[in-house]
Design a protein around this motif. Structure first.
Motif, PDB file in Angstrom:
ATOM      1  N   ALA A 233      37.562 -38.048   3.837  1.00 29.46           N
ATOM      2  CA  ALA A 233      37.892 -39.328   3.198  1.00 29.46           C
ATOM      3  C   ALA A 233      37.323 -39.303   1.771  1.00 29.46           C
ATOM      4  O   ALA A 233      36.308 -38.657   1.543  1.00 29.46           O
ATOM      5  N   PRO A 234      37.978 -39.949   0.801  1.00 29.15           N
ATOM      6  CA  PRO A 234      39.056 -40.912   0.943  1.00 29.15           C
ATOM      7  C   PRO A 234      40.447 -40.270   0.971  1.00 29.15           C
ATOM      8  O   PRO A 234      41.442 -40.970   1.159  1.00 29.15           O
ATOM      9  N   MET A 235      40.497 -38.924   0.794  1.00 30.26           N
ATOM     10  CA  MET A 235      41.824 -38.310   0.686  1.00 30.26           C
ATOM     11  C   MET A 235      42.650 -38.494   1.974  1.00 30.26           C
ATOM     12  O   MET A 235      43.869 -38.631   1.902  1.00 30.26           O
ATOM     13  N   LEU A 236      41.959 -38.490   3.103  1.00 29.72           N
ATOM     14  CA  LEU A 236      42.691 -38.702   4.358  1.00 29.72           C
ATOM     15  C   LEU A 236      43.367 -40.073   4.326  1.00 29.72           C
ATOM     16  O   LEU A 236      44.555 -40.199   4.655  1.00 29.72           O
ATOM     17  N   CYS A 237      42.617 -41.087   3.920  1.00 27.87           N
ATOM     18  CA  CYS A 237      43.190 -42.441   3.881  1.00 27.87           C
ATOM     19  C   CYS A 237      44.311 -42.523   2.843  1.00 27.87           C
ATOM     20  O   CYS A 237      45.323 -43.202   3.046  1.00 27.87           O
ATOM     21  N   GLN A 238      44.106 -41.798   1.723  1.00 30.18           N
ATOM     22  CA  GLN A 238      45.102 -41.850   0.647  1.00 30.18           C
ATOM     23  C   GLN A 238      46.371 -41.067   0.984  1.00 30.18           C
ATOM     24  O   GLN A 238      47.320 -41.090   0.212  1.00 30.18           O
ATOM     25  N   SER A 239      46.369 -40.394   2.120  1.00 28.78           N
ATOM     26  CA  SER A 239      47.609 -39.764   2.572  1.00 28.78           C
ATOM     27  C   SER A 239      48.599 -40.815   3.071  1.00 28.78           C
ATOM     28  O   SER A 239      49.771 -40.506   3.294  1.00 28.78           O
ATOM     29  N   CYS A 240      48.102 -42.045   3.286  1.00 27.01           N
ATOM     30  CA  CYS A 240      48.987 -43.115   3.751  1.00 27.01           C
ATOM     31  C   CYS A 240      48.894 -44.374   2.895  1.00 27.01           C
ATOM     32  O   CYS A 240      49.836 -45.150   2.845  1.00 27.01           O
ATOM     33  N   HIS A 241      47.727 -44.589   2.270  1.00 30.72           N
ATOM     34  CA  HIS A 241      47.514 -45.858   1.566  1.00 30.72           C
ATOM     35  C   HIS A 241      47.625 -45.667   0.058  1.00 30.72           C
ATOM     36  O   HIS A 241      46.919 -44.855  -0.521  1.00 30.72           O
ATOM     37  N   SER A 242      48.520 -46.451  -0.545  1.00 32.12           N
ATOM     38  CA  SER A 242      48.790 -46.287  -1.979  1.00 32.12           C
ATOM     39  C   SER A 242      48.903 -47.634  -2.663  1.00 32.12           C
ATOM     40  O   SER A 242      49.561 -47.765  -3.689  1.00 32.12           O
ATOM     41  N   GLN A 243      48.261 -48.658  -2.063  1.00 31.97           N
ATOM     42  CA  GLN A 243      48.358 -49.989  -2.680  1.00 31.97           C
ATOM     43  C   GLN A 243      47.807 -49.958  -4.110  1.00 31.97           C
ATOM     44  O   GLN A 243      46.915 -49.158  -4.413  1.00 31.97           O
ATOM     45  N   VAL A 244      48.323 -50.820  -4.917  1.00 30.40           N
ATOM     46  CA  VAL A 244      47.884 -50.857  -6.315  1.00 30.40           C
ATOM     47  C   VAL A 244      46.397 -51.201  -6.359  1.00 30.40           C
ATOM     48  O   VAL A 244      45.890 -51.951  -5.537  1.00 30.40           O
ATOM     49  N   GLY A 245      45.713 -50.595  -7.309  1.00 35.94           N
ATOM     50  CA  GLY A 245      44.277 -50.815  -7.385  1.00 35.94           C
ATOM     51  C   GLY A 245      43.514 -49.662  -6.759  1.00 35.94           C
ATOM     52  O   GLY A 245      43.967 -48.515  -6.799  1.00 35.94           O
ATOM     53  N   HIS A 246      42.372 -49.965  -6.148  1.00 34.68           N
ATOM     54  CA  HIS A 246      41.472 -48.882  -5.741  1.00 34.68           C
ATOM     55  C   HIS A 246      42.053 -47.897  -4.716  1.00 34.68           C
ATOM     56  O   HIS A 246      41.689 -46.727  -4.755  1.00 34.68           O
ATOM     57  N   PRO A 247      42.971 -48.293  -3.834  1.00 36.36           N
ATOM     58  CA  PRO A 247      43.472 -47.264  -2.909  1.00 36.36           C
ATOM     59  C   PRO A 247      44.228 -46.133  -3.607  1.00 36.36           C
ATOM     60  O   PRO A 247      44.331 -45.028  -3.079  1.00 36.36           O
TER      61      PRO A 247
END
Lengths: 290, 676
Positions: A233-247
């Motif tokens: 993490a955070p790359m694992l989470c960013q494999s699905c989450h791309s909301q504007v801002g910190h993700p």
């Protein structure tokens, strides 16, 4: 057993086990009497009344125990001897003749059966405590063939298989059954919940990939990442989450401790705030923070 | 054969046991060394292991104990009359030791409440917390799992078998959780107190050609600490000094299943069916939106979720060998999770501070899976066997970006056994996971970049191959095997998200029976996982990428020496595992950047030896050595992050010896002798 094997079978010996023990009387052979196979009071045991004793598993020993012409080799015992010529299927037929109802029917066509694994490849009959049936020693038996899983079990974050405190059969059903991947439960998650029932939910706020398949994020055989995660993490989470801002922000070396320490990279990364990744039952927990 | 009596058979009768008693000294404190073993603290531990049996006229009592002096103890007792009834009782401890380098400012006033010291002065950053260093108290992070198991079976006749098993798992101790307080967060020591009761019971009918099992499975989970309230160490909004989070709610699950297998002589065919229906329920009382009296909220739409999830599993499998040389299989499986939780409108109070004034609806995710398999194997000759298969998985989901996903998989395998000493198997295949469409409307409603493709939902093309070779020369005391696996995942329609991943695994095993009394082995394993992902910090086309290289190597060597005529025997094992994770990023705002390599090195050695003083008495010795070194930039001190108060866990770095001596004494007969 195949028809060919049956056609070649000799007669039974004259006196059964008493014949065998005239030659085979070492402690390894006699250890069978410390096992469930040598229970005379159980009519279904090989040594039960009217059963075939040693020859129930090793096959008819008439030729093997009979007279041998000078210069000729003694014929091998049909099954499970070092010189046995019986096929794996033929040897397994001796086992399934008794064990078919509880394991044999499922074994038929299972992936282990397809790979022509012999029952004796995993099970040791002439010992009081079969290593594959004991949690502390089972994995070593499985790893003889499943060598890649042995490597994974040595990874720094893994279930306690290496320590002998968890068996492969805690999750897998090696005799085969209808579920895929020889799992012991009806699904991946159903198997995991057997020990991790706290994660079953259902939660008010669910994390969809977690309800569907734990292995979306975890590698149960072992990982180099904490929590047996498949990726840091955070790359694992960013494999699905791309909301504007910190993700969406890349978390690179700028966020390391000796630079500008980032709460999005260090500590538990995304889980510093979104700790409830398996789901939340808090009315205000839609972001999996509570 | 019916007259065979076996007059020389030494059937098991009477009592015998083997007990190991001794002491082990551990050289240093190390939580990780004690993880799952119980040797977490420096000092001397009692070693008690043993097993025994009493047998009489078909009745038996077996007992087994392991590590009685440790937090990893095991006790098992089995009794019964074989073929008639059986009864078993077991107890098992499993210690989970995570960190012994952690410190916290929080004090538990109960299992679900954490308070700060009375002298605590809140601050906006960890660096400004003037009372931090004087308030830190060491707190070991670890839990203990206890499992009690009681089971039995009864066979009233040859056809029927009834079985029941009850297990109670409890888990207690301290784990880590973290929780946000708006723009800050704190790591909290969290007291765990779980209890799960599980029941397996059923009846089985068996005959020479079929078996049918009707079974019940129940799981009942209770959390004694369903919430956690803590005082925030940070400056916060008025009334928001205490915050509360929900923890895992109690849940129940019950399932009834009917499974059967029927063996048809025609074509040596087995037909298997499974039908299972289950229901999970969760109806724990909700916490309020907030415990901050200054935040105004509406009433909760419900006092509890009253959620019900129905599960269905159906399977039908036919495996057949219509010809000696031909095996075929057809399998059809259907799994469904139907979440019937009621949907309501919810407000969201952000970390007990601010009412977002947004209304959100909970989403009860449901799905069904359909899996069809067709495969066959043909034996061309004694040397050659060919196999091939086709699988289709269909996945249907509610409320997610992809509603329908179909994965088609084809594979083939060749097995070559030119001689009894050589066995080579090569398998390869490809799969394509297609989707009906990626629903941008749902993605955008969740705030997602419309170009993001979640990796478990996205289109994926996978190729894989595996080769396994085993060499076991009959005339040589050496056996040798190698395996290699390669898998390549390509998410070529994903512009943002995971783009691809490759995995390569290889193993080498060598074993050598040096003599009748000695054997050695050498094993080597390698696991390489590479992945590539993209993201967009400008919420458009990808403008940053990350490459992951995750490597792990394992080497193991060992030997056993058990001379036939010697009183001495010993074994030795050594394992080394090294892991390296390299992550390189390239972004619009930061340019190329490489994170320090995450590294782990494990050296583990184990020596066991025994000396036979007499038939009954052995002296034993064992030595464990373990060195573990972890380099992980994510583990930081309490004050490294201005806005996150951590527990300061340090990367593992220890080397510990555990050396023990003891005696093994045998009661009853040891040598098995034929009846004269």
């Amino acid at each position: 057993q195949t028809a060919d094997d049956e056609a070649e079978l000799p007669d039974y010996s004259r006196k059964g086990a008493d014949t065998c023990f005239q030659c085979h009387d070492d402690q390894v052979v006699l250890a069978i009497f410390r096992t469930k196979h040598a229970m005379p009071q159980d009519p279904d045991s090989p040594f039960g009344h009217g059963q075939l004793q040693c020859e129930a598993c090793h096959g008819p020993a008439g030729d093997h125990a009979g007279r041998v012409r000078r210069g000729n080799e003694r014929p091998p015992i049909p099954a499970f001897g070092s010189m046995s010529k019986t096929s794996v299927a033929g040897q397994n037929a001796y086992c399934t003749a008794c064990h078919a109802p509880d394991t044999g029917f499922a074994w038929h066509g299972s992936s282990h059966d397809d790979d022509t694994i012999s029952c004796a490849d995993c099970h040791t009959m002439h010992v009081e405590r079969d290593p594959v049936l004991a949690i502390s020693t089972q994995a070593d038996v499985c790893f003889d063939c499943h060598q890649q899983q042995r490597t994974q079990a040595m990874k720094p974050y893994a279930h306690p298989v290496r320590q002998g405190k968890m068996a492969c059969t805690s999750c897998h059903s090696p005799h085969g059954d209808t579920p895929e991947r020889l799992l012991a439960g009806n699904s991946v998650n159903g198997t995991c919940y057997d020990c991790h029932a706290e994660l079953r939910g259902p939660y008010l706020w669910e994390h969809a990939p977690a309800t569907e398949d734990c292995s979306n994020c975890h590698n149960p055989h072992g990982s180099t990442q904490p929590g047996m995660l498949t990726m840091r993490a955070p790359m694992l989470c960013q494999s699905c989450h791309s909301q504007v801002g910190h993700p969406s922000l890349p978390q690179d070396a700028r966020g390391l401790a000796d630079n500008m320490p980032s709460e999005l990279l260090l500590g538990q990364s995304c889980l510093n705030c979104h700790d409830q990744v398996h789901g939340s039952n808090h009315p205000s927990g839609s972001k999996l923070m509570r | 054969t019916s007259e065979w009596a076996c007059e020389s058979c030494p059937f098991d009768q009477g009592y015998r046991a083997e007990i190991d008693v001794g002491a082990t000294n551990v050289s240093d404190d190390a939580a990780r060394f004690g993880n799952y073993t119980g040797y977490d603290e420096k000092g001397t531990y009692a070693d008690v292991n043993g097993q025994g049996r009493y047998a009489n006229e078909g009745y038996r009592v077996d007992w087994y104990v392991e590590d009685l002096g440790l937090d990893s103890r095991v006790v098992e007792i089995e009794t019964g009359k074989q073929g008639v009834f059986g009864f078993n009782v077991g107890y098992r401890d499993l210690p989970y030791r995570r960190f012994d380098t952690t410190s916290t400012v929080f004090n538990p006033t109960s299992g679900d409440t954490l308070t700060l010291p009375g002298s605590w002065v809140p601050a906006s950053t960890t660096g400004g917390m003037t009372q931090l260093s004087s308030s830190l108290q060491q707190r070991m992070i670890g839990t203990d799992r206890q499992i009690v198991d009681i089971g039995g079976n009864w066979q009233p006749d040859d056809a029927f078998r009834l079985f029941a098993d009850f297990r109670r798992q409890t888990r207690d101790g301290v784990d880590i959780t973290s929780a946000g307080s708006y723009t800050q967060a704190a790591f909290l020591p969290r007291w765990i107190d779980y209890e799960t009761d599980q029941i397996d019971a059923g009846v089985q009918y068996r005959s020479d050609s079929m078996s049918v099992t009707l079974a019940y499975y129940g799981s009942f989970f209770t959390n004694q600490n369903p919430s956690l309230t803590w005082e925030t160490p940070f400056l916060t909004a008025p009334g928001g000094t205490s915050l509360r989070t929900a923890r895992e709610p109690d849940n129940d699950f019950s399932q009834v299943s009917l499974s059967g297998k029927y063996h048809l002589a025609a074509g040596n065919t087995v037909i298997a069916i499974l039908a299972a229906s289950g229901r999970g329920e969760q109806n724990a009382d909700f916490l309020p939106y907030t415990i901050n009296p200054d935040v105004v909220t509406s009433a909760l739409p419900r006092s509890s979720l009253d959620a019900k999830v129905d599960t269905f599993n159906y399977a039908f499998t036919v495996t057949s060998r219509p010809l000696d040389k031909l095996r075929v299989k057809f399998a059809y499986r259907y799994d469904e999770r139907d979440n019937k939780a009621p949907i309501s409108d919810w407000e969201r109070v952000i970390v007990d501070a601010i009412n977002s004034r947004e209304t959100e609806q909970n989403v009860p995710y449901s799905y069904d899976r359909l899996h069809t398999i067709v495969s066959g194997e043909y034996t061309l000759s004694r040397k050659w066997r060919l196999a091939a298969g086709y699988e289709r998985k269909e996945m249907n989901r509610d409320y997610q970006e992809v509603a329908e996903q179909i994965t088609d998989l084809g594979w083939g395998q060749v097995r070559w056994q030119p001689a009894a000493w050589l066995d080579i198997r090569a398998k390869g295949g490809a799969s394509q996971r297609g989707i009906d469409r990626y629903n941008d409307t749902i993605a955008v409603s969740l705030g997602q970049n419309p170009l993001m493709r979640k990796y478990n939902l996205a289109y994926r093309y996978r190729e894989f191959g595996e080769v396994v070779a085993a060499v076991s020369p009959l005339e040589l005391p050496v056996s040798f095997s190698v395996s290699a696996l390669f898998a390549d995942d390509d998410y070529k329609e994903s512009l943002v998200g995971l783009n691809g991943a490759e995995e390569f695994r290889a193993t080498v095993d060598i074993s050598w029976a040096v003599s009748e009394s000695a054997s050695v082995y050498l094993v080597f394993g390698q696991d390489r996982i590479d992945a590539h992902q993209t993201g967009s910090e400008q919420f458009g086309f990808w403008d940053w990428s990350a490459f992951h290289e995750d490597d792990f190597d394992h080497t193991g060597v060992g030997m056993t020496w058990r001379p036939r005529d010697s009183r001495f025997d010993m074994s030795f094992d050594y394992n080394r595992g090294t892991g390296k994770t390299r992550i390189a990023l390239d972004s619009l705002s930061g340019g190329p950047s490489t994170l320090p390599t995450l590294e782990s090195t494990l050296d583990s050695a184990h020596v066991e030896a025994s000396y036979e003083f007499s038939d009954r008495l052995h002296g034993t010795f064992h030595l464990r050595y373990e060195r573990f070194d972890l380099k992980d930039w994510a583990l930081v001190s309490e004050t490294t992050l201005p806005t996150v108060l951590t527990l300061g866990a340090q990367p593992y770095d220890y080397d510990v010896y555990a050396m023990g001596i003891g005696i093994r004494y045998r009661f009853g007969d040891g040598t098995i002798s034929l009846v004269e």
